[in-house]
Enzyme design. Structure first.
Site, short mmCIF file in Angstrom:
data_model
loop_
_atom_site.label_atom_id
_atom_site.label_comp_id
_atom_site.label_asym_id
_atom_site.label_seq_id
_atom_site.Cartn_x
_atom_site.Cartn_y
_atom_site.Cartn_z
N THR A 1 0.82 -1.16 -0.03
CA THR A 1 0.20 0.04 -0.04
C THR A 1 0.79 1.22 0.16
O THR A 1 1.37 1.66 -0.96
CB THR A 1 -0.93 0.00 1.01
OG1 THR A 1 -0.37 -0.21 2.23
CG2 THR A 1 -1.99 -1.03 0.96
N LYS B 1 4.21 -6.68 3.99
CA LYS B 1 4.11 -5.33 3.76
C LYS B 1 3.83 -4.38 4.84
O LYS B 1 3.23 -5.09 5.85
CB LYS B 1 3.00 -5.11 2.80
CG LYS B 1 1.51 -5.55 3.02
CD LYS B 1 0.78 -4.54 3.89
CE LYS B 1 0.68 -3.45 3.12
NZ LYS B 1 0.06 -2.43 4.30
N SER C 1 -7.24 10.19 -0.02
CA SER C 1 -7.67 11.15 -1.31
C SER C 1 -6.97 10.60 -2.35
O SER C 1 -6.19 9.70 -2.64
CB SER C 1 -7.10 12.46 -1.04
OG SER C 1 -5.87 12.31 -0.89
N GLU D 1 6.71 5.15 7.20
CA GLU D 1 6.32 6.35 6.33
C GLU D 1 7.24 7.61 6.64
O GLU D 1 7.23 7.97 7.72
CB GLU D 1 4.87 6.56 6.50
CG GLU D 1 3.95 5.41 5.86
CD GLU D 1 2.64 5.33 6.41
OE1 GLU D 1 1.82 4.81 5.78
OE2 GLU D 1 2.13 5.86 7.15
N THR E 1 2.06 -9.10 12.11
CA THR E 1 2.56 -7.45 11.60
C THR E 1 1.57 -7.42 10.51
O THR E 1 0.45 -8.09 10.44
CB THR E 1 3.97 -7.68 11.00
OG1 THR E 1 4.24 -6.35 10.50
CG2 THR E 1 3.89 -8.55 9.67
#
Length: 415
Positions: free
Chosen positions: A160, A186, A415, A287, A197
């Site tokens: 993702t 992932k 979004s 991230e 996880t």
């Protein structure tokens, strides 16, 4: 999904060469589940006789696919694994359960097995209704097209906000016969695993019976994925499944029924090593990451207490932003140890940043020079060591810094 502008600075220069595992075949597709033009569906076909073990999120709001897997793990037999990315099928009520059932029935027909032998995982946005009709009709052809190998494509299909696919391989021996272990996972955000996880799938040709495999997976998950955190948030979708095809038995490998069997020593070590590598790859793709952080805690009441203290440090926004800002603010480490709820002695607490002792037995270290330690903080690999001075418990936790990039990705994730 958030704008992932660049690949993590910790992405491997090249993906490992992952060998085929007899009895495992993959196919991937662009099903348009949420995004156009990206692979978002993985179909795995497993030979008859494959056993499955796993650990699943302890979240009280876990997804329909997780509930389905929990049921399937009771029998421990697997013939297919279906994974989609883009929609987590979590908090989707009755429709979510129906989507899972439609998927399982279509996959069972495609793989020639019962729905109970189909395992399903979904990752992506929470709360969006899942339309299984978008991809259920593809499963039959995908099962026919599935081929051995293709681990890198499989790892890509489940991403993702990940910036690189995460896969690894190991070999071990059981009874003098070589067996292979491969895995991919992932995860880049919503990472603070509680028994698993984000999504992780392990495959081996070893002949290990389900209860023994289950014991090994649960134990090693505790030492790997449960020691990783990016943002302190446990996902609704956390799923770790391990599939053993047993194909090595035809080459003379013994069938192992007990996790304590001494013939499993090499396999256990390889499995633990593989799972730690995958867990670290998740932390290295946090991230917005600019720093990869290892936290070593020692002197705790128990190993479990040491992990709790390590996670308190790793999950502290104040600690993580200080690391992002290259500020050796060890006072924030003191704070995090204190709030962990575990025993610690203020007057025996010592802290190191790298090799630099910054706090010694309850006060600032006599030789501490902020300018020297600030220079260390400019590196990309940061190690923090803490001795809480109350016992012999120790553990290691992996995390990353908290940057503007993390906010940018998550402020507009949908979004």
């Amino acid at each position: 999904m958030g704008h992932v502008t660049s690949v993590s600075p910790f992405a491997p220069k090249a993906l490992p060469d992952v060998p085929e595992i007899p009895g495992v075949r993959f196919a991937t597709a662009e099903a348009g589940i949420r995004y156009k033009g990206r692979t978002d569906l993985l179909v795995t076909v497993l030979d008859p006789g494959t056993v499955v073990a796993g650990v699943l999120t302890q979240s009280k709001t876990r997804s329909a696919p997780v509930e389905w897997c929990a049921e399937g793990l009771k029998s421990g037999k697997a013939r297919a694994l279906i994974v989609n990315s883009g929609n987590a099928n979590a908090f989707t009520g009755k429709r979510g359960r129906e989507a899972v059932e439609i998927t399982a029935q279509a996959a069972a027909k495609a793989a020639g097995c019962s729905p109970a032998e189909v395992f399903i995982a979904s990752t992506g946005v929470i709360g969006e209704p899942m339309d299984a009709g978008k991809f259920a009709h593809l499963l039959d052809q995908l099962a026919k097209d599935a081929v051995p190998g293709g681990f890198a494509a499989a790892a890509r299909a489940i991403m993702t906000t990940d910036t690189f696919p995460k896969l690894a391989t190991r070999s071990a021996e059981i009874g003098g016969v070589e067996v292979t272990l491969n895995g991919f996972c992932k995860g880049a955000g919503m990472i603070a695993p509680d028994m698993a996880t984000m999504l992780c799938f392990l495959f081996t040709d070893a002949a290990i019976e389900q209860p023994a495999l289950q014991a090994l997976i649960a134990q090693e998950a505790d030492r790997s994925f449960n020691c990783v955190t990016i943002d302190g948030d446990t996902s609704t979708s956390d799923t770790l499944l391990a599939f053993a095809t047993g194909a090595a038995e035809a080459r003379g490998a013994p069938r192992i029924a007990d996790a304590a069997d001494p013939r499993l020593a090499s396999f256990r070590a390889a499995l633990g090593d593989l799972m730690r590598e995958l867990a670290i790859l998740v932390a290295k793709d946090g991230e917005g990451i600019t720093k990869f952080v290892t936290i070593d805690v020692e002197g705790a009441e128990s190993d479990r207490a040491a992990r709790t203290i390590g996670l308190a440090i790793a999950n502290s926004p104040l600690v993580k932003t200080a690391i992002a800002g290259e500020d050796p603010n060890w006072g924030r480490i003191v704070m995090a140890v204190g709030k962990s709820g575990e025993a610690a002695d203020r007057d025996t607490l010592s802290i190191w940043f790298g090799d630099f002792l910054v706090a010694d037995k309850g006060e600032r270290a006599p030789g501490y020079e902020e300018s020297v330690v600030a220079k260390y903080m400019k590196g990309s690999d940061i190690v923090i060591r803490v001795d809480v001075g109350v016992g012999s418990g120790r553990n290691r936790v992996w995390t990353c810094d908290l940057t503007h990039g993390y906010i940018d990705i998550n402020a507009d994730y949908r979004s």
